[in-house]
Scaffold this motif. Sequence first.
Motif, PDB file in Angstrom:
ATOM      1  N   ILE A  76       0.576  -1.307  -0.134  1.00 35.38           N
ATOM      2  CA  ILE A  76       0.025   0.074  -0.006  1.00 35.38           C
ATOM      3  C   ILE A  76       0.767   1.509  -0.098  1.00 35.38           C
ATOM      4  CG2 ILE A  76      -1.788   1.473   1.403  1.00 35.38           C
ATOM      5  CD1 ILE A  76      -3.030  -1.221   2.256  1.00 35.38           C
ATOM      6  N   LYS A  77       2.003   1.217   0.674  1.00 33.68           N
ATOM      7  CA  LYS A  77       2.942   2.300   0.778  1.00 33.68           C
ATOM      8  C   LYS A  77       3.213   2.739  -0.546  1.00 33.68           C
ATOM      9  CE  LYS A  77       5.597   2.938   4.111  1.00 33.68           C
ATOM     10  NZ  LYS A  77       5.341   4.145   4.733  1.00 33.68           N
ATOM     11  N   ARG A  78       3.337   1.753  -1.522  1.00 39.80           N
ATOM     12  CA  ARG A  78       3.786   2.088  -2.732  1.00 39.80           C
ATOM     13  C   ARG A  78       2.917   2.962  -3.845  1.00 39.80           C
ATOM     14  NH1 ARG A  78       5.791  -3.236  -2.527  1.00 39.80           N
ATOM     15  NH2 ARG A  78       4.176  -3.844  -3.995  1.00 39.80           N
ATOM     16  N   TYR A  79       1.742   2.885  -3.271  1.00 41.60           N
ATOM     17  CA  TYR A  79       0.663   3.434  -4.012  1.00 41.60           C
ATOM     18  C   TYR A  79       0.220   4.721  -3.573  1.00 41.60           C
ATOM     19  CZ  TYR A  79       0.131  -1.208  -6.236  1.00 41.60           C
ATOM     20  OH  TYR A  79       0.345  -2.215  -6.883  1.00 41.60           O
ATOM     21  N   LYS A  80      -0.441   5.360  -4.310  1.00 37.88           N
ATOM     22  CA  LYS A  80      -0.987   6.795  -3.818  1.00 37.88           C
ATOM     23  C   LYS A  80      -2.686   6.738  -3.396  1.00 37.88           C
ATOM     24  CE  LYS A  80      -1.505  11.675  -5.259  1.00 37.88           C
ATOM     25  NZ  LYS A  80      -1.357  12.417  -6.753  1.00 37.88           N
ATOM     26  N   ASN A  81      -2.887   7.193  -2.481  1.00 40.29           N
ATOM     27  CA  ASN A  81      -4.358   7.421  -1.919  1.00 40.29           C
ATOM     28  C   ASN A  81      -5.134   6.033  -1.924  1.00 40.29           C
ATOM     29  OD1 ASN A  81      -4.355  10.129  -1.929  1.00 40.29           O
ATOM     30  ND2 ASN A  81      -4.827  10.149  -4.046  1.00 40.29           N
ATOM     31  N   VAL A  82      -4.690   5.171  -1.061  1.00 37.04           N
ATOM     32  CA  VAL A  82      -5.328   4.038  -0.653  1.00 37.04           C
ATOM     33  C   VAL A  82      -5.530   4.137   0.696  1.00 37.04           C
ATOM     34  CG1 VAL A  82      -4.929   1.611  -0.114  1.00 37.04           C
ATOM     35  CG2 VAL A  82      -3.658   2.650  -2.108  1.00 37.04           C
ATOM     36  N   PHE A  83      -6.995   3.831   1.083  1.00 31.24           N
ATOM     37  CA  PHE A  83      -7.781   3.948   2.105  1.00 31.24           C
ATOM     38  C   PHE A  83      -8.339   2.503   2.369  1.00 31.24           C
ATOM     39  CE2 PHE A  83      -7.395   7.972   0.133  1.00 31.24           C
ATOM     40  CZ  PHE A  83      -7.140   8.821   1.452  1.00 31.24           C
ATOM     41  N   ILE A  84      -8.322   2.223   3.962  1.00 28.94           N
ATOM     42  CA  ILE A  84      -8.728   0.934   4.331  1.00 28.94           C
ATOM     43  C   ILE A  84      -9.981   1.218   5.454  1.00 28.94           C
ATOM     44  CG2 ILE A  84      -7.968  -1.172   5.363  1.00 28.94           C
ATOM     45  CD1 ILE A  84      -5.106   1.014   4.269  1.00 28.94           C
ATOM     46  N   VAL A  85     -11.099   0.437   4.878  1.00 29.58           N
ATOM     47  CA  VAL A  85     -12.069   0.490   5.965  1.00 29.58           C
ATOM     48  C   VAL A  85     -12.011  -0.656   6.645  1.00 29.58           C
ATOM     49  CG1 VAL A  85     -14.740   0.596   6.152  1.00 29.58           C
ATOM     50  CG2 VAL A  85     -13.473   1.771   4.209  1.00 29.58           C
ATOM     51  N   THR A  86     -12.077  -0.562   7.940  1.00 23.10           N
ATOM     52  CA  THR A  86     -12.010  -1.759   8.996  1.00 23.10           C
ATOM     53  C   THR A  86     -12.504  -1.391  10.018  1.00 23.10           C
ATOM     54  OG1 THR A  86     -10.175  -3.303   9.963  1.00 23.10           O
ATOM     55  CG2 THR A  86      -9.634  -0.923   9.915  1.00 23.10           C
ATOM     56  N   ASP A  87     -12.941  -2.748  10.947  1.00 24.07           N
ATOM     57  CA  ASP A  87     -13.389  -2.508  12.367  1.00 24.07           C
ATOM     58  C   ASP A  87     -12.648  -3.038  13.387  1.00 24.07           C
ATOM     59  OD1 ASP A  87     -13.507  -5.152  11.710  1.00 24.07           O
ATOM     60  OD2 ASP A  87     -15.624  -5.356  11.949  1.00 24.07           O
ATOM     61  N   LYS A  88     -11.359  -3.349  13.118  1.00 25.25           N
ATOM     62  CA  LYS A  88     -10.388  -4.007  14.114  1.00 25.25           C
ATOM     63  C   LYS A  88      -9.168  -3.490  13.539  1.00 25.25           C
ATOM     64  CE  LYS A  88     -12.961  -8.121  15.320  1.00 25.25           C
ATOM     65  NZ  LYS A  88     -14.014  -7.878  14.483  1.00 25.25           N
ATOM     66  N   PRO A  89      -8.169  -2.960  14.606  1.00 24.92           N
ATOM     67  CA  PRO A  89      -6.811  -2.991  14.083  1.00 24.92           C
ATOM     68  C   PRO A  89      -6.182  -3.861  13.573  1.00 24.92           C
ATOM     69  CG  PRO A  89      -7.193  -2.161  16.593  1.00 24.92           C
ATOM     70  CD  PRO A  89      -8.341  -2.991  15.925  1.00 24.92           C
ATOM     71  N   PHE A  90      -4.927  -3.589  12.848  1.00 29.96           N
ATOM     72  CA  PHE A  90      -4.062  -4.687  12.227  1.00 29.96           C
ATOM     73  C   PHE A  90      -2.398  -4.408  12.375  1.00 29.96           C
ATOM     74  CE2 PHE A  90      -5.565  -1.222   9.073  1.00 29.96           C
ATOM     75  CZ  PHE A  90      -4.547  -0.949   8.296  1.00 29.96           C
ATOM     76  N   SER A  91      -1.892  -5.219  11.903  1.00 29.29           N
ATOM     77  CA  SER A  91      -0.430  -5.137  11.987  1.00 29.29           C
ATOM     78  C   SER A  91       0.090  -4.073  11.343  1.00 29.29           C
ATOM     79  CB  SER A  91       0.247  -6.456  11.544  1.00 29.29           C
ATOM     80  OG  SER A  91      -0.035  -7.654  12.440  1.00 29.29           O
ATOM     81  N   ASP A  92       1.087  -3.256  11.466  1.00 25.76           N
ATOM     82  CA  ASP A  92       1.959  -2.113  10.889  1.00 25.76           C
ATOM     83  C   ASP A  92       0.733  -1.171  10.666  1.00 25.76           C
ATOM     84  OD1 ASP A  92       4.281  -3.469  11.342  1.00 25.76           O
ATOM     85  OD2 ASP A  92       3.970  -4.444   9.597  1.00 25.76           O
ATOM     86  N   MET A  93      -0.326  -0.912  11.394  1.00 26.92           N
ATOM     87  CA  MET A  93      -1.142   0.185  10.877  1.00 26.92           C
ATOM     88  C   MET A  93      -0.813   1.577  11.204  1.00 26.92           C
ATOM     89  SD  MET A  93      -5.146   0.313  12.266  1.00 26.92           S
ATOM     90  CE  MET A  93      -4.809   0.712  13.996  1.00 26.92           C
ATOM     91  N   ASP A  94       0.437   1.692  12.104  1.00 28.73           N
ATOM     92  CA  ASP A  94       0.997   2.942  12.463  1.00 28.73           C
ATOM     93  C   ASP A  94       2.010   3.381  11.330  1.00 28.73           C
ATOM     94  OD1 ASP A  94       2.799   0.920  13.101  1.00 28.73           O
ATOM     95  OD2 ASP A  94       3.534   1.898  14.855  1.00 28.73           O
TER      96      ASP A  94
END
Length: 459
Positions: free
Chosen positions: A55-73
């Motif tokens: 995701i970091k290689r792309y521009k404007n990617v957004f994640i809809v989630t109801d729980k935290p995930f690894s490396d979210m920070d």
Amino acid sequence: MKTLLLENILTAMNIQPTRKQKGIRIKTVTDDRSEISSHTLYFRYNNKEVPVEKIKRYKNVFIVTDKPFSDMDRLHSEQIIMVKDLKDSFYKFTSYYRHLFNIPVVAITGTCGKSTTKEMLKHILEDKHNVQATISSKNADYYNLSYLLGIDEDTDVAVFETAVSKIGDMTQSCKYFYPTIGILTMIDVDHTDQIRSFDDYVAEKVKIMEGMNNEGTLILNKDDPYLSTIDTSKFKGKIITFGKNKNAIFRIKRIQYNTSGMTYWVEYKQNDYKGYIPGLGEHNVYNAAASLAAAASLGVDLNYALKRLSTYHHMGSHFQIIKLRNQITLVDDTWKSNPASLRTGLETLCKIASAAQRKIVVLGRMQALGKYADEEYEKAGHLVGDLGIDVLITKGSIAKDFAKPAIEAGVKSHYHFTEVDEIKNFFDLFLLPNDIVYFKTAGNGYDFDEIIDYLRGEN
């Protein structure tokens, strides 16, 4: 897919967009990690790992989630859209996207005939309209999002199959498509491994009315014993019926078998119409009548629709006639096998076979039928005998259940095989000029393809 503003999507999901989430264009919405690219909104189902590095290689990617995930920070905070109920948020999005387009949407359901009716209606419409439709028989729920997003500003009408294999399927499909026209082709035993009761299976199918908010146009097979008894009292829209029943609005008055198709006569609004559909079997006339009823509801001239249907090309493996050497006829009907489609296929086989032809039937298992399996295999076996099939060939341990009732009903020759090469070798020695051989299965599909290709001389 129509390009959307992220802020409009979030507003539709009852989320207040932040300053950094405004002005962002979204070109892809997906629940599949492999489809993530720039300008994507990704709904994270089943707590799957999020490919943060990708995701970091792309521009404007957004994640809809109801729980935290690894490396979210490692992502920007505006990329994380945290919601309380992911499913609720997702269906708010599908409703928002669907209602961007004020177009008719046709949803087709039933045990058999969905794909053919859909393809017929699509064929009627596509010469003059931009049609978004289900592909082939790919009607499982995981295709729904891509089908919905296939609607864009150029789409005139959408035609989708809404399959049912478990409780909740119909309601879910309608939350994607919000159909304005619903078609129920016919009902019989199917998918009763997941839906244990046949009554529950029927009830799930007819939830299409609720999915239409009991509005719009409902098209029903008047001859089907189960559909003729469903409760339509809450449906406030228009109901159109088709079938041979004298009270059917699209009344099939006469059917005639031809060499490679069916000629039929229908009555509609006190006018008689003659049509022709390539492809054999009365079921194809019923599918044609359903597609004509839908076309008429969409404002298509009936004479034009009939002319279009006369040039329709059937899907492969749907009672497909293949001529072999030595005047041998092969019938490939391996697209699916459940009690209704097998019964229709066997009856059509006997309609087209001449008295001089040996009728050879090669059967694999039917769809999983749960507690109804023993009863349905017995019924089908008896039908094989009652119809005067000369030779029954079964492949696989489950298909062997056809044999005993078939022999009891009068089939004189039965052969059972477990391996593809055994059947190939058998046919090398067994087939005679002028034989007609019918193939039907819901399992071992690749095995049956290999046998059919072998007989065609393709391998």
